[in-house]
Design a protein around this motif. Structure first.
Motif, PDB file in Angstrom:
ATOM      1  N   UNK A 205       0.881  -1.186  -0.003  1.00 44.64           N
ATOM      2  CA  UNK A 205      -0.093   0.221   0.091  1.00 44.64           C
ATOM      3  C   UNK A 205       0.885   1.258  -0.133  1.00 44.64           C
ATOM      4  N   UNK A 206       0.671   2.222  -0.818  1.00 41.54           N
ATOM      5  CA  UNK A 206       1.415   3.560  -0.935  1.00 41.54           C
ATOM      6  C   UNK A 206       1.017   4.127   0.599  1.00 41.54           C
ATOM      7  N   UNK A 207       2.114   5.021   0.823  1.00 40.62           N
ATOM      8  CA  UNK A 207       1.777   5.890   1.816  1.00 40.62           C
ATOM      9  C   UNK A 207       0.983   7.058   1.696  1.00 40.62           C
ATOM     10  N   UNK A 208       0.045   7.460   2.572  1.00 31.38           N
ATOM     11  CA  UNK A 208      -0.659   8.769   1.974  1.00 31.38           C
ATOM     12  C   UNK A 208       0.048  10.011   1.547  1.00 31.38           C
ATOM     13  N   UNK A 209      -0.388  10.731   0.524  1.00 32.17           N
ATOM     14  CA  UNK A 209       0.455  11.690  -0.046  1.00 32.17           C
ATOM     15  C   UNK A 209      -0.394  12.795   0.886  1.00 32.17           C
ATOM     16  N   UNK A 210       0.553  13.824   1.548  1.00 34.79           N
ATOM     17  CA  UNK A 210       0.149  14.901   2.245  1.00 34.79           C
ATOM     18  C   UNK A 210       0.397  15.973   1.137  1.00 34.79           C
ATOM     19  N   UNK A 211      -0.587  16.754   0.823  1.00 34.04           N
ATOM     20  CA  UNK A 211      -0.309  17.641  -0.087  1.00 34.04           C
ATOM     21  C   UNK A 211      -1.245  19.146   0.588  1.00 34.04           C
TER      22      UNK A 211
ATOM     23  N   UNK B 275      -5.237  17.356   2.826  1.00 36.07           N
ATOM     24  CA  UNK B 275      -5.621  16.907   1.745  1.00 36.07           C
ATOM     25  C   UNK B 275      -5.687  15.123   1.347  1.00 36.07           C
ATOM     26  N   UNK B 276      -5.797  14.608   2.731  1.00 39.72           N
ATOM     27  CA  UNK B 276      -5.739  12.943   2.760  1.00 39.72           C
ATOM     28  C   UNK B 276      -7.333  12.706   3.381  1.00 39.72           C
TER      29      UNK B 276
ATOM     30  N   UNK C 130      -0.320  20.982  16.688  1.00 41.62           N
ATOM     31  CA  UNK C 130      -1.089  21.818  17.772  1.00 41.62           C
ATOM     32  C   UNK C 130      -1.975  21.088  18.427  1.00 41.62           C
ATOM     33  N   UNK C 131      -2.355  19.793  18.285  1.00 43.89           N
ATOM     34  CA  UNK C 131      -2.990  18.781  19.176  1.00 43.89           C
ATOM     35  C   UNK C 131      -4.549  18.473  18.188  1.00 43.89           C
ATOM     36  N   UNK C 132      -4.776  19.257  17.009  1.00 39.85           N
ATOM     37  CA  UNK C 132      -5.824  18.980  16.502  1.00 39.85           C
ATOM     38  C   UNK C 132      -5.882  17.627  15.772  1.00 39.85           C
ATOM     39  N   UNK C 133      -7.073  17.010  15.588  1.00 39.15           N
ATOM     40  CA  UNK C 133      -7.036  15.820  14.765  1.00 39.15           C
ATOM     41  C   UNK C 133      -7.997  15.839  13.533  1.00 39.15           C
ATOM     42  N   UNK C 134      -8.147  17.175  13.240  1.00 44.45           N
ATOM     43  CA  UNK C 134      -9.202  17.033  12.010  1.00 44.45           C
ATOM     44  C   UNK C 134      -8.124  17.193  10.561  1.00 44.45           C
ATOM     45  N   UNK C 135      -8.920  16.792   9.393  1.00 43.83           N
ATOM     46  CA  UNK C 135      -8.097  16.797   8.363  1.00 43.83           C
ATOM     47  C   UNK C 135      -7.664  18.144   8.008  1.00 43.83           C
TER      48      UNK C 135
ATOM     49  N   UNK D 265       4.001  24.409  11.523  1.00 45.47           N
ATOM     50  CA  UNK D 265       2.932  23.000  11.850  1.00 45.47           C
ATOM     51  C   UNK D 265       3.400  21.965  10.983  1.00 45.47           C
ATOM     52  N   UNK D 266       3.198  20.784  11.922  1.00 46.05           N
ATOM     53  CA  UNK D 266       3.326  19.488  11.093  1.00 46.05           C
ATOM     54  C   UNK D 266       1.967  18.686  11.338  1.00 46.05           C
ATOM     55  N   UNK D 267       1.887  17.647  10.708  1.00 47.74           N
ATOM     56  CA  UNK D 267       0.774  16.816  10.880  1.00 47.74           C
ATOM     57  C   UNK D 267       1.209  15.242  10.470  1.00 47.74           C
ATOM     58  N   UNK D 268       0.582  14.203  11.148  1.00 45.88           N
ATOM     59  CA  UNK D 268       0.829  12.754  11.195  1.00 45.88           C
ATOM     60  C   UNK D 268      -0.512  12.212  10.436  1.00 45.88           C
ATOM     61  N   UNK D 269      -0.379  11.507   9.301  1.00 36.41           N
ATOM     62  CA  UNK D 269      -1.694  11.115   8.890  1.00 36.41           C
ATOM     63  C   UNK D 269      -1.466   9.461   8.606  1.00 36.41           C
TER      64      UNK D 269
END
Length: 877
Positions: A652-658, A676-677, A686-691, A701-705
């Motif tokens: 499975x490909x890794x999710x592409x964060x754009x 955009x995933x 910042x602790x948020x869990x939305x797209x 800012x960073x995000x883990x998807x």
């Protein structure tokens, strides 16, 4: 040699004595030749007194002890001496069937001896023998040479009545009178019959039966020219009494070789005595002997040196005729017999007749055919020390197994004749021996349809030791050992007894070694091939008859192997179980995220032979995959069955964060950051869990998807703070209308400059007075500034001299050029009469001559001592 021929040989070898009664067991014939058929292999007799070229007859008692024999002219007793009063019978030893002996029904010790003359020149007569005379050696009584028919051919036979007591006597008349000219009388196509019962010959019973060709009366030419009336040839009744065969050989002359040959077959009813035509065959060679097989299925006849066969089981006469086949040949050359006597000369003989007889007696011919109590048919071979033998007369064609060296005569010679017997003696009590096998109960069944009062069975071994007796009509007996045995059956019907004995063989069952029970895998094929004798026939419980079977499903099969020659069988059973291969599972299809791997475990909690992966031949039950594909594992269980299982490994490909945005953050605003995933799990710095998140300050800012497949990507964005453009145009300004004015702005991060008129650029030429607005666009949006630009007339006042205030928008007002840039001027307007019609202390070019008529008016404009005057024409239309 064919399989059928082997069967015939086997039957003839081990069932030698069949369908026999001992009254016919002793034969004397030819040149002092003799045979005794009481044993399995006939005993050669060389003590006979008879030396005769053609017809003879002999008779024994029920125990097979010789009583007497005759050549039609002389009777010899058991001691081979001429019987008392036994000479000078009016038959002829040169007749085909010179004599037949018939017991006096229901009278012990008395016999009729019927004799015929040769060549149809004499009568049918009889004499009576009483065996109680001459101390049991027998003598001819006063009833001697009693004539029954005046002229008969060389044929006489008899058959038992169906009442098992009386007999029918049969002959054929010549169809010529006894006068010197042998005048034809039309009776030559008749069979003549007499009934013989306990009263003797019943003369009123005489009947003539017209039958088909030939009509002997038509042969007068031969009789006249050669003194030969077509009398030669045997007449035989089938043992069951259903058929009569009659051979008619018209040998006109041996030297001229003129002949007329016919084989007639009649139907006969042994109960009523009725004779009827059935078939008639004209042959192209001389015919002499005829004989039926003991079951009356085949008819044999001899022609010159050849033995032929007809199949009487066929449906039509035409089919029977077409079945004619040569089955044997008197191979006289193999005996060193010349085809014509070389050392005979006419001058050595007193008469032509003697010369002809001497030639005939030494010329090779196939003569009489005679059924014996052993079921075989014997062939007289003229001037030969051997009889030919048809070993299996019931079999068709070559399978009857004719042997020209069939029976040696101990140095004595056969000629043309063999003893003439009542064929009923070859139809003794019928019985069957079946299931001749050690592992079966051998069955003994009396199949005789007659009303039998008593049955006596005796079973003995091959040397005569008695082993079992029975008085039942049928019974079974188990033999412990294979080998040759003898069974005899004696039946009693009223006061009469008749016997039959038979040698038979009990066979061991055929060898059968079945394969061991087997366990195989579904989808395999098992060749089931038992070990057996080569000659066996096979019958499996599923109906197949092959030696080996291909088995593909679970079966328990029984096999019966039968020896086709002996009909003995053996049985065996084998079970073949087809089992499913042991199933196993590699689990559900698996997947790993790009850049990682996945482990597949196959827990096998049972014993097995081998486990291997097809793609790399490894046998590990646990395997780590880092490459996508289909992978198959092969398991061989303890039964040797193979099963496979395949697992699909996906990458499975890794999710592409754009983020699809820049890193700009505009001061005093907010920014929405979207990874955009969709359909994933999110964790922002910042602790948020939305797209997407909304931020209000510039920072990193960073995000883990984590997507639906569990694959993880991390991405960051570093926002830089920016502001809207900070600029200003010149303050509002007034310029001369003939001056050039440019408005401009220079913003370093500007993206676009947009003026109120849609012009794009950082500088614009002001051509008209008004408000000029500039929007400067940068990454944070747009900033706006404006400037009011006014024009003034900087030259002299210019006064118009006419206005047309008609409301069309053109020249409606009294406008003074240059006044719009100046104020504080007093304007007074007069009509021609000098009357003031307008006054303004600060004129703004706003008079349009209201309420005045067309005409010329005068104006005075002054300010601070500066004064202007003139006239003005007004026209409203």
């Amino acid at each position: 040699m064919t399989k059928r021929f082997f069967i015939i040989i086997l039957i003839s070898t081990f069932c030698s004595i069949c369908n026999a009664q001992l009254e016919t067991s002793v034969w004397y014939f030819g040149r002092n030749a003799g045979l005794d058929f009481k044993s399995e292999n006939p005993t050669i007799l060389t003590d006979g007194a008879l030396d005769n070229w053609e017809g003879v007859a002999s008779f024994s008692d029920s125990l097979g002890r010789l009583l007497f024999y005759t050549d039609g002219q002389t009777i010899w007793n058991r001691e081979h001496e001429v019987m008392v009063n036994g000479d000078n019978l009016i038959g002829n030893h040169g007749s085909t069937e010179s004599a037949i002996i018939v017991p006096w029904p229901e009278t012990n010790g008395k016999y009729f001896v019927f004799v015929v003359d040769e060549n149809g020149k004499g009568p049918l007569s009889y004499s009576v023998v009483d065996m109680t005379l001459d101390e049991g050696r027998g003598a001819v009584t006063a009833d001697k040479n009693i004539i029954l028919e005046d002229l008969v051919v060389e044929k006489v036979t008899a058959i038992r009545h169906t009442n098992q007591k009386a007999f029918w006597l049969l002959t054929r008349v010549t169809g010529q009178d006894t006068d010197e000219d042998h005048t034809p009388n039309g009776k030559g196509n008749c069979v003549v019959e007499y009934l013989i019962d306990n009263t003797g010959i019943v003369l009123p019973s005489r009947r003539e039966f017209p039958v088909a060709m030939p009509n002997y009366s038509s042969l007068n030419f031969f009789a006249a020219a050669f003194d030969f009336s077509g009398a030669a040839g045997y007449m035989r009744v089938a043992p069951n009494g259903k058929y009569i065969a009659c051979a008619t050989a018209h040998w006109a002359d041996l030297l001229l070789q003129i002949s007329y040959t016919v084989l007639d077959i009649y139907k006969f009813d042994p109960e009523t005595g009725e004779v009827s035509s059935f078939a008639s065959f004209t042959l192209d060679t001389d015919i002499y002997g005829v004989e039926f097989s003991n079951d009356a299925s085949k008819l044999y006849y001899s022609t010159e040196c050849v033995v032929n066969q007809l199949d009487l089981t066929l449906s039509t006469v035409n089919e029977i005729a077409q079945s004619a086949v040569t089955v044997g040949y008197f191979d006289y050359e193999s005996f060193g017999i010349p085809d014509f006597p070389p050392d005979l000369y006419r001058e050595d003989f007193a008469t032509d007749q003697e010369y002809k007889l001497a030639i005939e007696q030494q010329t090779p011919f196939a003569g009489a055919l005679q059924l014996a109590i052993n079921g075989k048919i014997y062939l007289a071979q003229n001037n030969c020390e051997y009889l030919g033998v048809i070993n299996n007369p019931r079999e068709k064609g070559d399978a009857c197994n004719f042997e020209t060296r069939g029976q040696y005569l101990g140095g004595k010679k056969s000629q043309m004749g063999l003893p003439n017997f009542i064929p009923s003696y070859f139809l003794p009590p019928n019985f069957e021996v079946a299931n001749n096998c050690v592992n079966k109960k051998v069955s003994f069944v009396c199949t005789d349809s007659r009303d039998i009062d008593e049955c006596k069975w005796v079973i003995s071994d091959a040397v005569g030791t008695e082993i079992f007796k029975s008085t039942e009509r049928s019974f079974e007996y188990s033999f412990d050992n294979s080998g040759t045995y003898r069974v005899s059956l004696t039946i009693k019907i009223g006061a009469n007894e008749s016997s039959e004995y038979r040698f038979f063989k009990v066979y061991a069952p055929p060898e059968l070694v079945m394969p061991a029970d087997a366990v195989l895998c579904e989808g395999d094929e098992y060749l089931l091939e038992p070990k057996t004798d080569d000659v066996c026939e096979y019958l499996w419980s599923n109906g197949l008859t092959d030696h080996a079977l291909s088995i593909t499903e679970t079966s328990t099969l029984q096999l019966t192997v039968t020896n086709p020659f002996t009909q003995c069988f053996n049985t065996g059973e084998v079970s073949v179980e087809f089992v499913k291969a042991t199933e196993f599972s590699l689990g559900e299809d698996r997947a790993f995220c790009d850049g990682s791997s996945v482990e597949v475990k196959c827990p096998l909690d049972f014993e097995y032979k081998s486990f291997v992966w097809e793609d790399n031949s490894e046998s590990a039950l646990s395997r780590v995959f880092s490459k996508a594909g289909e992978y198959t594992a092969v398991l061989t269980d303890n039964n040797g069955c193979v099963s496979k299982n395949t697992i699909n490994i996906r990458c499975n490909p890794l999710p592409v964060i754009d983020f699809k945005t820049d890193e700009v953050f505009c001061r005093d605003s907010f920014k929405v950051i979207d990874c955009n995933v969709p359909n994933a799990k999110y964790k922002w710095s910042n602790g948020e869990t939305t797209q997407s998140i909304r931020v209000s300050k510039a920072e990193k800012y960073s995000v883990e998807v984590v997507d639906v497949n569990g694959c993880v990507s991390v991405e960051d964005i570093d926002l830089k703070e920016y502001a809207k453009a900070d600029f200003s145009l010149i303050p509002d300004t007034l310029v001369c209308d003939d001056a050039a004015l440019y408005l401009s702005a220079n913003v370093p991060d500007a993206i676009d400059y947009i003026w109120q008129n849609g012009f794009h650029g950082n500088e614009i030429l002001v051509e008209n007075p008004g408000k000029y607005v500039l929007n400067v666009v940068n990454i944070c949006g747009s900033s706006k500034d404006s400037v009011e630009v006014s024009f003034r007339y900087c030259g002299e006042f210019v006064f118009p001299n006419i206005i047309t205030p008609n409301g069309d928008g053109l020249n409606d007002y009294f406008k003074i050029k240059g006044l719009e840039w100046s104020s504080g001027w007093t304007m007074v307007i007069y009509n021609r009469e000098g009357k003031e019609v307008f006054r303004s202390s600060d004129y703004r070019n706003n008079w349009n001559a209201p309420d005045v008529s067309d005409g010329v008016y005068f104006y005075i404009m002054e300010k601070n001592g500066e004064r202007y005057k003139g006239n003005l024409s007004v026209f409203h239309k």
